[in-house]
Design an enzyme around this catalytic site. Structure first.
Site, short mmCIF file in Angstrom:
data_model
loop_
_atom_site.label_atom_id
_atom_site.label_comp_id
_atom_site.label_asym_id
_atom_site.label_seq_id
_atom_site.Cartn_x
_atom_site.Cartn_y
_atom_site.Cartn_z
N CYS A 81 0.94 -1.28 -0.09
CA CYS A 81 0.08 -0.02 0.03
C CYS A 81 0.87 1.35 0.00
O CYS A 81 1.60 1.39 -1.09
CB CYS A 81 -1.19 -0.13 1.21
SG CYS A 81 -2.47 1.13 0.77
N HIS A 188 -3.83 -5.30 -0.21
CA HIS A 188 -3.51 -5.79 1.07
C HIS A 188 -3.47 -7.06 1.30
O HIS A 188 -4.42 -7.67 1.42
CB HIS A 188 -4.39 -4.97 2.31
CG HIS A 188 -4.11 -3.76 2.50
ND1 HIS A 188 -3.39 -3.19 3.11
CD2 HIS A 188 -4.76 -2.59 1.75
CE1 HIS A 188 -3.24 -1.82 3.43
NE2 HIS A 188 -4.20 -1.45 2.38
N GLU A 190 -2.15 -9.19 3.54
CA GLU A 190 -2.54 -9.33 4.65
C GLU A 190 -4.06 -9.39 4.92
O GLU A 190 -4.50 -9.95 6.18
CB GLU A 190 -1.85 -8.88 5.73
CG GLU A 190 -2.33 -7.45 6.00
CD GLU A 190 -1.87 -6.11 5.03
OE1 GLU A 190 -1.64 -6.68 3.88
OE2 GLU A 190 -2.09 -4.95 5.28
#
Lengths: 208, 255
Positions: A81, A188, A190
């Site tokens: 990001c 993202h 994650e």
């Protein structure tokens, strides 16, 4: 493998650490630039304003340490990001207000065009640029797999070869960049569940 | 193409999850950590977690609780309740929140939305707008719907966008918990007035309601709670049905 996750006061670090653990790595949260030479791979997460992100890295002495480890010692690097955006030459923040970035990927960071709703929030498709699996990060990711995005700005690389993936939002934008052992992703991993874990595992494998 | 999000909302009170009707008549519906784990397994698009007593009780967010929940949450997590300062937001993001929902404090704390957006980016600020119908028209309510204001939700949402909000979580207090359908008109009025995504909330009881608020209400996402607590319907079933109608839905290994 020890993976350093840089903490510089720019958002959600915990999720990245947890996701790396699930992917089999040993993440180490790095607050102190002097400890950066103890890890085998580096992840730079972060959300928020470009200028603030660069200032926070600079204040903590991370810029020289990153240059020395990533450019000098060729330690594999993944920016997520804002961490991807900081790789660019410079970033826009408000009209005609520019901040210098790390400059490892030539190009600018600018606001997404207003023809779609901005911020770009939610799950969107990612199309790897190299469909032959030549790029280690996006290897095995089927074209059009959905990843989670939440951002208002995006990297516009000068060189088409820096595109590792694209995502359609109005016109397609660059959702991942690559330069040798340096990668950046706008989405993202994650927070993208199984698709995200595959990308993180690819990164860890490439770093071995 | 950007996918339409179906977002379960978890309301937290005291020590567990609750659900009410019209922001009142709360029933206990389970444990927070367990719910987050189930939704994670079910690969939902995004979760909204709101501590509905924090602001009224003058409490700061419960960072320990969010830390625990985030450890089991590999999907985006929006956290709200009790956020009144940039420091609160910083700590919530550090323990695993991806976005914060700011409602009462957006009204009561001058400059909060702008300061949070400056520091962490607009993309992490979800401005929560709770709306009641009054004889004068729609009006924003604060403090979990208990305190009326004279703010018009359309004007207020425009102001929140200008200050730096990245999304609007728009809840109809009257529809909340009724499972009688969203306030589609309200959603369309706000959604058409702003350039940021609007998450419709309050009233979902079946897939038809969700379809209506997406199609006619121009919502970018739909949040819901009762339908998952009190019916057999799952997020995936709603998404499968909407996908059949041509709505863009996230690919899933569970289809």
């Amino acid at each position: 493998m020890n993976v350093g996750v840089i903490r510089y006061g720019a958002g959600n670090i915990d999720s990245v650490v947890r996701a790396l653990e699930v992917c089999g790595a040993t993440p180490l949260v790095i607050d102190d630039a002097a400890l950066l030479d103890t890890v085998g791979a580096i992840v730079l997460p972060g959300v928020g304003a470009f200028g603030h992100g660069m200032a926070a890295l600079r204040e903590r002495g991370f810029i020289e340490a990153l240059q020395s480890e990533v450019l000098g010692n060729e330690i594999p690097f993944l920016g997520i990001c804002l961490g991807m955006q900081l790789l660019a030459t410079r970033g826009e923040e408000g009209p005609e207000r520019w901040h210098d970035g790390l400059g490892w990927i030539e190009g600018d960071v600018s606001r997404l065009p207003a023809d779609e709703r901005v911020p770009h929030v939610g799950w969107n498709e990612v199309y790897p640029a190299d469909t032959d699996g030549g790029d280690a990060l996006m290897r095995g990711i089927d074209p059009g797999r959905d990843f989670y995005f939440v951002h208002s700005y995006r990297v516009v690389p000068d060189d088409a070869a820096a595109w590792a993936a694209s995502t359609p939002y109005g016109a397609p934008f660059c959702s991942a960049v690559v330069r040798e052992h340096i990668w950046g992703v706008q989405f993202h991993p994650e927070k993208s569940q199984s698709a995200g874990f595959e990308v993180l595992k690819n990164f860890l494998e490439a770093a071995c | 193409m950007l996918k339409t999000r179906i977002m379960p909302t978890l309301l937290y009170r005291g020590s567990g999850l609750v659900k009410g009707v019209g922001f009142d008549a709360w029933r206990t519906v389970g444990a927070a950590l367990q719910a987050v784990r189930v939704y994670n397994l079910r690969q939902v698009d995004e979760l909204v977690f709101l501590d509905i007593d924090a602001t009224r009780e003058g409490r700061a967010p419960d960072y320990g609780l969010i830390d625990d929940l985030a450890d089991d949450c590999f999907m985006p997590l929006t956290v709200g309740g009790g956020i009144r300062s940039v420091e609160h937001v910083k700590r919530l993001l550090e323990v695993g929140a991806d976005k914060v929902s700011i409602g009462s404090a957006a009204i009561e704390v001058e400059g909060l939305v702008a300061n949070v957006a400056d520091r962490f980016g607009a993309q992490c600020v979800v401005a929560s707008v709770d709306v009641r119908s009054t004889p004068e028209g729609w009006r924003v309510a604060r403090r979990s719907g208990t305190c009326p204001t004279d703010l018009c939700p359309i004007e207020w949402s425009r102001r929140l966008e200008a200050e730096g909000a990245g999304e609007i979580l728009l809840t109809s207090v009257e529809r909340d918990g009724t499972m009688q359908g969203y306030d589609v008109e309200l959603c369309r009025a706000v959604s058409d007035a702003v350039g940021i995504p609007v998450i419709a909330s309050g009233g979902a009881g079946c897939t038809d309601h969700v379809r209506a608020v997406l199609r006619e209400g121009n919502a970018s996402a739909a949040a819901m709670a009762s339908v998952f607590h009190f019916t057999e319907l799952t997020p995936l079933e709603i998404k499968a049905e909407l996908r059949g109608d041509g709505f863009p839905m996230r690919s899933s290994s569970l289809w």
